[in-house]
Scaffold this motif. Structure first.
Motif, short mmCIF file in Angstrom:
data_model
loop_
_atom_site.label_atom_id
_atom_site.label_comp_id
_atom_site.label_asym_id
_atom_site.label_seq_id
_atom_site.Cartn_x
_atom_site.Cartn_y
_atom_site.Cartn_z
N SER A 186 -5.52 -1.58 3.61
CA SER A 186 -4.52 -1.03 3.86
C SER A 186 -4.17 0.44 3.31
O SER A 186 -3.94 1.61 3.96
CB SER A 186 -3.01 -2.01 3.55
N ILE A 187 -4.67 0.48 2.02
CA ILE A 187 -4.60 1.85 1.49
C ILE A 187 -5.59 2.90 1.90
O ILE A 187 -5.11 3.86 2.12
CB ILE A 187 -5.00 1.67 -0.04
N LEU B 50 0.66 4.03 -3.25
CA LEU B 50 0.18 5.54 -3.01
C LEU B 50 1.42 6.50 -3.36
O LEU B 50 2.50 6.25 -2.98
CB LEU B 50 -0.13 5.86 -1.49
N ALA C 64 0.85 -1.21 0.06
CA ALA C 64 0.02 -0.11 0.00
C ALA C 64 0.69 1.32 0.04
O ALA C 64 0.58 2.40 -0.86
CB ALA C 64 -0.84 0.00 1.20
N LYS C 65 1.77 1.40 0.79
CA LYS C 65 2.94 2.32 0.74
C LYS C 65 3.52 2.48 -0.63
O LYS C 65 3.98 3.69 -1.01
CB LYS C 65 4.16 2.34 2.03
#
Length: 87
Positions: free
Chosen positions: A71-72, A21, A17-18
């Motif tokens: 998670s996003i 993004l 997710a990190k």
């Protein structure tokens, strides 16, 4: 799925997710783990409510997509909270 498998799922989902993004998110691997686990729980709840499926097997594509999606969402919320506190 066992406890340690769920932690590994959360850590990997948080890291993915990190990476997805844009921008720079703060926090180290512990924050990534916590946000990933919370996101996996959220993704499982959303998946159960909307699609009738949840986090069942570690190697299931549905499990991973729900965990990464959750998670996003959690990472976006975390980003909004931390940006407000820096102002």
């Amino acid at each position: 799925m066992g406890f340690f498998a769920f932690l590994i799922l959360g850590l990997i989902a948080g890291a993915i997710a990190k990476a997805i993004l844009p921008g720079r998110q703060g926090g180290g691997w512990i924050i990534t783990l916590v946000l990933g686990v919370v996101g996996a729980i959220l993704g499982g709840l959303i998946g159960g409510a909307i699609f009738g499926t949840g986090l069942q097997e570690f190697f299931s594509l549905t499990t991973w997509l729900l965990a990464i999606g959750g998670s996003i969402i959690v990472l976006l919320i975390y980003g909004m909270i931390t940006k407000r506190s820096h102002r």
